[in-house]
Design a protein around this motif. Structure first.
Motif, PDB file in Angstrom:
ATOM      1  N   PRO A 296      47.067  77.009  30.634  1.00 15.67           N
ATOM      2  CA  PRO A 296      46.197  76.981  31.820  1.00 15.67           C
ATOM      3  C   PRO A 296      46.974  76.546  33.062  1.00 15.67           C
ATOM      4  CG  PRO A 296      45.242  75.696  30.002  1.00 15.67           C
ATOM      5  CD  PRO A 296      46.638  76.032  29.616  1.00 15.67           C
ATOM      6  N   GLU A 297      46.419  76.897  34.171  1.00 21.35           N
ATOM      7  CA  GLU A 297      47.079  76.581  35.426  1.00 21.35           C
ATOM      8  C   GLU A 297      46.791  75.129  35.800  1.00 21.35           C
ATOM      9  OE1 GLU A 297      46.093  79.466  38.390  1.00 21.35           O
ATOM     10  OE2 GLU A 297      46.815  78.132  39.983  1.00 21.35           O
ATOM     11  N   MET A 298      47.841  74.409  36.149  1.00 18.81           N
ATOM     12  CA  MET A 298      47.678  72.991  36.506  1.00 18.81           C
ATOM     13  C   MET A 298      48.249  72.756  37.895  1.00 18.81           C
ATOM     14  SD  MET A 298      46.419  72.133  33.573  1.00 18.81           S
ATOM     15  CE  MET A 298      46.478  70.497  32.880  1.00 18.81           C
ATOM     16  N   LYS A 299      47.679  71.767  38.561  1.00 16.25           N
ATOM     17  CA  LYS A 299      48.238  71.386  39.865  1.00 16.25           C
ATOM     18  C   LYS A 299      49.531  70.600  39.630  1.00 16.25           C
ATOM     19  CE  LYS A 299      43.723  71.039  42.008  1.00 16.25           C
ATOM     20  NZ  LYS A 299      42.667  70.138  42.450  1.00 16.25           N
ATOM     21  N   ASP A 300      50.205  70.294  40.701  1.00 15.93           N
ATOM     22  CA  ASP A 300      51.471  69.569  40.565  1.00 15.93           C
ATOM     23  C   ASP A 300      51.308  68.191  39.920  1.00 15.93           C
ATOM     24  OD1 ASP A 300      52.863  70.845  43.681  1.00 15.93           O
ATOM     25  OD2 ASP A 300      52.854  71.630  41.624  1.00 15.93           O
ATOM     26  N   ASN A 301      50.125  67.595  40.134  1.00 11.33           N
ATOM     27  CA  ASN A 301      49.937  66.252  39.566  1.00 11.33           C
ATOM     28  C   ASN A 301      49.413  66.309  38.120  1.00 11.33           C
ATOM     29  OD1 ASN A 301      47.351  67.124  39.963  1.00 11.33           O
ATOM     30  ND2 ASN A 301      46.623  65.291  41.003  1.00 11.33           N
ATOM     31  N   VAL A 427      56.683  55.554  31.038  1.00 13.79           N
ATOM     32  CA  VAL A 427      57.024  56.986  31.070  1.00 13.79           C
ATOM     33  C   VAL A 427      55.735  57.785  31.277  1.00 13.79           C
ATOM     34  CG1 VAL A 427      57.972  58.882  29.735  1.00 13.79           C
ATOM     35  CG2 VAL A 427      58.971  56.608  29.522  1.00 13.79           C
ATOM     36  N   GLY A 428      55.823  58.792  32.117  1.00 15.08           N
ATOM     37  CA  GLY A 428      54.630  59.584  32.404  1.00 15.08           C
ATOM     38  C   GLY A 428      54.387  60.658  31.359  1.00 15.08           C
ATOM     39  N   PRO A 429      53.192  61.213  31.301  1.00 15.25           N
ATOM     40  CA  PRO A 429      52.873  62.213  30.289  1.00 15.25           C
ATOM     41  C   PRO A 429      53.481  63.574  30.568  1.00 15.25           C
ATOM     42  CG  PRO A 429      50.996  61.888  31.740  1.00 15.25           C
ATOM     43  CD  PRO A 429      52.030  60.910  32.178  1.00 15.25           C
ATOM     44  N   TYR A 430      54.035  63.755  31.776  1.00 11.76           N
ATOM     45  CA  TYR A 430      54.555  65.078  32.123  1.00 11.76           C
ATOM     46  C   TYR A 430      56.075  65.117  32.061  1.00 11.76           C
ATOM     47  CZ  TYR A 430      49.771  65.066  33.689  1.00 11.76           C
ATOM     48  OH  TYR A 430      48.407  64.917  33.725  1.00 11.76           O
ATOM     49  N   GLU A 431      56.655  64.167  31.375  1.00 10.33           N
ATOM     50  CA  GLU A 431      58.099  64.142  31.165  1.00 10.33           C
ATOM     51  C   GLU A 431      58.482  65.361  30.320  1.00 10.33           C
ATOM     52  OE1 GLU A 431      59.993  61.752  32.545  1.00 10.33           O
ATOM     53  OE2 GLU A 431      61.746  62.842  31.785  1.00 10.33           O
ATOM     54  N   SER A 485      69.428  60.921  33.863  1.00 10.91           N
ATOM     55  CA  SER A 485      69.830  62.067  33.066  1.00 10.91           C
ATOM     56  C   SER A 485      69.483  63.371  33.764  1.00 10.91           C
ATOM     57  CB  SER A 485      69.110  62.001  31.728  1.00 10.91           C
ATOM     58  OG  SER A 485      69.506  63.057  30.910  1.00 10.91           O
ATOM     59  N   ALA A 486      70.403  64.327  33.684  1.00  4.88           N
ATOM     60  CA  ALA A 486      70.051  65.702  34.054  1.00  4.88           C
ATOM     61  C   ALA A 486      69.335  66.312  32.849  1.00  4.88           C
ATOM     62  CB  ALA A 486      71.301  66.490  34.397  1.00  4.88           C
ATOM     63  N   ILE A 487      68.421  67.183  33.136  1.00  5.42           N
ATOM     64  CA  ILE A 487      67.645  67.798  32.046  1.00  5.42           C
ATOM     65  C   ILE A 487      67.894  69.296  32.074  1.00  5.42           C
ATOM     66  CG2 ILE A 487      65.368  68.063  30.994  1.00  5.42           C
ATOM     67  CD1 ILE A 487      64.440  65.752  32.844  1.00  5.42           C
ATOM     68  N   ARG A 488      68.272  69.818  30.929  1.00  7.51           N
ATOM     69  CA  ARG A 488      68.469  71.262  30.834  1.00  7.51           C
ATOM     70  C   ARG A 488      67.274  71.865  30.119  1.00  7.51           C
ATOM     71  NH1 ARG A 488      74.108  69.889  30.648  1.00  7.51           N
ATOM     72  NH2 ARG A 488      73.986  69.240  28.475  1.00  7.51           N
ATOM     73  N   TYR A 503      68.135  67.866  38.066  1.00 11.96           N
ATOM     74  CA  TYR A 503      69.087  66.775  38.228  1.00 11.96           C
ATOM     75  C   TYR A 503      68.357  65.469  38.498  1.00 11.96           C
ATOM     76  CZ  TYR A 503      72.629  70.324  38.087  1.00 11.96           C
ATOM     77  OH  TYR A 503      73.431  71.337  37.655  1.00 11.96           O
ATOM     78  N   PRO A 504      69.029  64.353  38.242  1.00 14.29           N
ATOM     79  CA  PRO A 504      68.359  63.053  38.412  1.00 14.29           C
ATOM     80  C   PRO A 504      67.850  62.866  39.829  1.00 14.29           C
ATOM     81  CG  PRO A 504      70.479  62.770  37.318  1.00 14.29           C
ATOM     82  CD  PRO A 504      70.411  64.201  37.741  1.00 14.29           C
ATOM     83  N   GLY A 505      66.655  62.377  39.944  1.00 16.40           N
ATOM     84  CA  GLY A 505      66.068  62.123  41.252  1.00 16.40           C
ATOM     85  C   GLY A 505      65.498  63.352  41.931  1.00 16.40           C
ATOM     86  N   ARG A 506      65.607  64.506  41.313  1.00 15.72           N
ATOM     87  CA  ARG A 506      65.108  65.737  41.912  1.00 15.72           C
ATOM     88  C   ARG A 506      63.811  66.147  41.230  1.00 15.72           C
ATOM     89  NH1 ARG A 506      68.324  67.517  46.191  1.00 15.72           N
ATOM     90  NH2 ARG A 506      68.280  69.682  45.524  1.00 15.72           N
ATOM     91  N   LYS A 507      63.000  66.846  41.982  1.00 17.08           N
ATOM     92  CA  LYS A 507      61.679  67.184  41.443  1.00 17.08           C
ATOM     93  C   LYS A 507      61.653  68.593  40.844  1.00 17.08           C
ATOM     94  CE  LYS A 507      56.919  66.780  42.983  1.00 17.08           C
ATOM     95  NZ  LYS A 507      56.019  66.801  44.113  1.00 17.08           N
TER      96      LYS A 507
END
Lengths: 526, 477
Positions: A296-301, A427-431, A485-488, A503-507
């Protein structure tokens, strides 16, 4: 309670007489059947209108009779009219018997009727005694004009008449063998409703004690069927229950959709999921465009992006439905070999065997066994996924109207429930770590799977995608510190999306940057 | 319906026959005791409003869910409905692939067929041999499609039916969908309830059978409620039908008089010889208890007990329900819980920050759920525990609605639980409703005007009531 004056008015007022409406219904459905026999598929709107009229007027007649608490309408007729009514009833009974026999003969002679011989035999077994009984009843009352015709008898006969009306209406939906599939499900439904009306009529006619016995038996059958539905849920089903469900109760439970086992959040509350689609579009100038559709479509939050919560929940139900898979194969299966080949740590080449060609080196999930990362979707649900894919690829591009969807890559994503210890750590649920995408295939506009892997006798991959039904994990370059951590996102990489690293700190997800020291050597050298 | 089963009316006698008679009388009293249809009318209104909401919600996604090229495209769905294999094991120990059960090939064609089938599928075909090449190709095609030879099947297809299988024109579908919404509205307000109840149930089934992929537990519950509403006299009260009956009782003779006069003017009937009758002003008799109302209530009650028992016992298969942490799976499920909300995440983080607190909350919630569901079928029947169980139901379903986003599911379950409301409570609630209506009429009419007098309230209602017994009210004038 009606007064005697109201009685007189009721009798003489045609629209208030249920027999008027029932006879209109019978005439209408009979006419519809005749229409079909003569005109076939021509002027179908007229035929359908007659059917609807017949059913509506039948409903009005039944309601008028049920809601009237006084005696029968037949008793209010004048003696002459009453006698005529019973003569009509005698003829109706005879006609019913003759029609049933003719139907059976037609079936035995393989004439064009919509039911198998076994069904026709069943119908005949019901219609014959009903017709004989109706004839006998009418004769009995005709000879005894002073004997009251009870309300229950009248109601029962009306229900039997309703059964005939519904039966004829269903038959009127059938034209010929070549168009057998037109309206077929509604024809079957009409037959079953006709049976319900028949049983209702029989119960109404019975004396009170026998009526209660009959109703009690139906209640027992009803709840036995429900209990069979409850006990039929896998994985452990008693053999007897399975047989009873398949042979006896399945038609009833499926027809009225009571086939639920009520096993809510059992055995354990599990994670929900998403479907991610990467659609490839092509413009008239051969330019290709790509778009991710997340469902389903979700908003950014993380909030659902739907006007009504119910519509969101329906979409969640769609994704949860297809999250079922068969047990992974045991032992030495080529799919495991090819998965290890397509990982950063491939098996050593075997002397004398052709060196395998690497498709894409996707790391294995560090916390799940090899076979646990392979979830081959069950056959029926693969077809559902194909249908979903077909729907998505046919949707227009929201920004480029002339782009036509060509293919779509489908990923079934399981969104794991936030563990308590991670919640404690904030830790948030959208990790991304909590998302586990499984590749479901690449489909064309017709929903045909394009990259099913095929292996030769030596276990060599001939064609297809070796990652079909495999987990494509989110890899953290620094598992000891997620924030640094960078996430691939290997799911994005697999889909061909250049934006596959965060990359770390990036959205947002970005293309991979060169010179990243934190990347392992094997990745730097690719 | 009485809160207790009424005592037997006759002595069943001694011995086995006496015992059987006793059982029969008890069964008869359980299922066939008359009850007031008021409760069913309330359930009708609740279920009708929910069904109306469901059908209106479908409007937003109509093409996506029910269109020819929807999420479950029509072709695929019809293939499932008509062809999906239904397999039943044999009633003996013989397996279909047992070589002793396979056929003897008598002709060269049959031998060739056996070998080709084995090469294609890896095993021998079941009985009988195909009668033609076309039939052989059909068997092979079916096996490729569905993974099983059709000769092994009990039957094919499922008993699903839907208007949307056959009506595919988008405009016609929208028109029919609009008619269905109107029907649901009429059912809710209680107009032609006998007909609209059946049509509403059929409408719900028509959507369900077309696209079962969008369904979840809520749809099953709504369908059960609508099914029982079909046999219930739920239009006897709190319904437009009752208003129409009152109107007809007053004005029916006048309508018939006008009707006859009209046809007589056209020369198609005799003119009425009596003058226009005056309106009949006698009030409608009060709603009487009926056996069908009592029967429907019992059906509902037994079915609800089965639902809760099945739900509770099925949970015992899961380890998390035994270890007491199952509720975390609902609290921390991002697709259901409002985890996008900052205050909710703050609450979760706070809860998880202290292990003892977390385990206490989770274990309490988990065992509360298990206790409620498993004990529901036993404790709901007792007068002394009924209110406890009903309050627990409100708590559980309230939690589900608020913290899991399943508001419609919570609502329909609460509506279904109405069926266990004691008769005394129903009477008390009706009485409060009547007082409220009187008070509103009194104040709206300017303190004692014509309407207030007609309603029987020359002054604001101040009737005293005394509670007598458990849930029964006794009016003291």
């Amino acid at each position: 309670m009606a007064t005697s004056e109201t009685f007189q008015q009721r009798t003489n007022w045609l629209p208030g007489n249920p027999w008027f409406w029932m006879l209109v219904g019978l005439g209408s459905s009979g006419l519809a059947l005749l229409w079909t026999r003569i005109l076939a598929t021509h002027a179908a709107a007229g035929r359908l209108s007659l059917i609807i009229l017949g059913l509506l007027t039948m409903g009005i007649g039944l309601v008028l009779r049920i809601n009237d608490s006084c005696g029968s309408f037949l008793d209010d007729l004048s003696p002459g009219a009453r006698r005529a009514a019973f003569i009509l009833m005698q003829w109706a009974g005879l006609l019913l018997v003759i029609a049933a026999l003719l139907l059976l003969l037609a079936s035995c002679c393989n004439l064009d009727i919509p039911w198998r011989t076994s069904i026709v035999l069943f119908i005949t077994n019901l219609a014959l005694p009903a017709g004989v009984w109706l004839w006998w009843l009418a004769t009995f009352h005709q000879k005894r004009p002073s004997r009251r015709f009870s309300r229950n008898l009248e109601s029962g006969i009306m229900l039997l008449l309703a059964a005939v009306i519904v039966f004829l209406s269903g038959w009127a939906l059938y034209v010929t063998y070549e168009t057998e599939q037109e309206w077929d499900t509604l024809r079957h439904a009409a037959l079953l409703f006709s049976l319900v009306a028949y049983v209702g009529g029989v119960l109404t006619i019975l004396p009170q004690v026998w009526r209660r016995v009959g109703v009690s038996l139906l209640v027992l059958l009803h709840f036995t069927a429900i209990l069979h539905a409850v006990l039929s849920a896998p994985p452990a089903v008693p053999w007897l229950v399975q047989q009873n469900w398949q042979w006896f109760f399945r038609p009833y439970l499926e027809f009225v959709f009571l086939n639920n086992a009520y096993q809510f959040y059992a055995p354990d509350p599990g994670p929900s999921g998403f479907m991610w689609y990467r659609v490839e579009y092509e413009r008239p100038n051969q330019e290709k465009r790509y778009r991710w559709v997340k469902f389903p479509e979700m908003k950014d939050n993380g909030q659902p992006n739907y006007l009504l919560a119910l519509n969101y929940q329906r979409r969640v139900a769609m994704t949860e439905l297809v999250a079922r898979y068969d047990n992974p194969p045991l032992g030495d299966n080529p799919i495991y070999y090819w998965r290890r080949v397509n990982s950063p740590d491939p098996p050593s080449p075997v002397l004398g065997k052709k060196e395998p060609q690497i498709h894409l080196q996707v790391p294995l999930h560090p916390e799940i066994t090899l076979s646990g990362q392979y979830e081959p979707t069950t056959r029926y649900f693969r077809e559902l996924i194909a249908s979903y894919a077909r729907h998505v690829v046919r949707q227009p591009h929201p920004e480029v109207p002339d782009a036509v969807g060509k293919t779509v890559q489908v990923y079934r994503v399981r969104h794991w429930i936030l563990p308590q210890i991670m919640a404690r750590e904030g830790v948030g649920p959208y990790e991304p770590y909590l998302y586990r995408p499984y590749y479901q295939g690449k489909f064309d506009r017709e929903g045909k799977l394009l990259d099913m892997p095929e292996f030769d006798n030596d276990g060599h991959l001939i064609r297809g995608d070796p990652f079909l039904y495999w987990l494509l994990p989110f890899e953290y370059t620094n598992p000891n510190s997620w924030k640094e951590s960078a996430i691939r996102g290997w799911v994005f990489r697999h889909a061909g999306d250049p934006n596959w690293v965060r990359y770390p700190g990036r959205k947002f997800w970005e293309p991979e940057k060169s010179g990243l020291d934190s990347l392992p050597k094997w990745l730097k050298n690719r | 319906m009485s809160d207790t089963i009424p005592p037997p009316t006759s002595d069943p006698g001694p011995g086995l026959l006496g015992s059987l008679r006793r059982w029969g009388q008890a069964w008869d009293r359980f299922w066939f005791t008359p009850a007031s249809p008021t409760l069913l009318a309330w359930i009708r209104i609740g279920a009708g409003l929910i069904a109306l909401y469901v059908f209106i919600a479908f409007t937003l996604d109509f093409e996506e869910f029910f269109g020819v090229d929807g999420w479950l495209n029509l072709k695929a769905r019809l293939e499932h409905v008509r062809e999906i294999p239904v397999y039943a094991e044999r009633w003996d120990w013989v397996q279909p692939s047992d070589p002793n059960a396979t056929l003897q090939a008598n002709t060269p064609w049959e031998v060739q067929y056996l070998e080709e089938y084995k090469r294609e599928f890896g095993d021998y075909p079941p009985l009988p041999f195909p009668e033609s090449e076309a039939e052989a190709q059909y068997f092979a095609r079916y096996r490729h499609r569905w993974g099983i030879d059709p000769r092994l099947l009990l039957t094919q297809g499922i008993y699903a039916w839907s208007l949307w299988f056959h009506i595919t024109d988008p405009i016609a579908m929208r028109v029919i969908h609009g008619v269905i919404i109107v029907i649901a509205f009429l059912f809710t307000i209680g107009f032609c309830t006998r007909i609209t109840a059946v049509l509403t149930w059929m409408a719900q089934l028509t959507y369900i059978h077309r696209t079962p992929i969008i369904l979840f537990g809520f749809d099953t519950m709504l369908l059960i409620t609508l099914m029982y509403m079909m046999i219930a006299p739920c239009g006897s009260c709190y319904a437009v039908d009752r208003l129409l009956r009152r109107w007809w009782q007053r004005n029916g003779p006048r309508v018939i008089h006008h009707w006859r006069t009209f046809w007589a003017r056209l020369g198609l009937g005799e003119a009425p010889n009596a003058e226009l009758p005056p309106p009949v002003l006698t009030p409608l008799p009060p709603v009487q208890p009926s056996v069908s109302a009592g029967f429907t209530i019992r059906l509902f009650q037994v079915h609800l007990c089965i639902i809760y028992a099945a739900a509770g016992l099925a949970k015992l298969k899961g380890a998390s329900w035994w270890t007491g942490i199952a509720v975390w799976g609902t609290l921390a499920n991002p697709e259901f819980a409002p985890m996008y909300s900052e205050w909710y995440m703050t609450f979760l983080n706070w809860l998880a920050s202290n292990r003892l607190r977390l385990e206490l909350v989770l274990t309490t919630g988990t065992f509360f759920t298990l206790f409620f569901e498993i004990c529901y079928p036993f404790l709901i029947w007792h007068r002394s525990t009924r209110w406890l169980i009903l309050c627990m139901a409100v708590l559980l379903h309230g939690f589900i609605g608020l913290f899991m986003g399943l508001k419609t599911f919570a609502l329909i379950m609460l509506v279904m639980n109405f069926v266990f409301l004691p008769q005394g409570t129903i009477t008390w609630l009706e009485e409060q409703g009547r007082k409220l209506r009187l008070a509103l009429l009194w104040y709206a009419d300017g303190n004692g005007g014509a309407e207030g007098r007609e309603a029987g309230a020359a002054r604001p209602p101040t009737e005293e009531t005394t509670r007598v017994g458990h849930g029964h009210l006794h009016r003291r004038s």
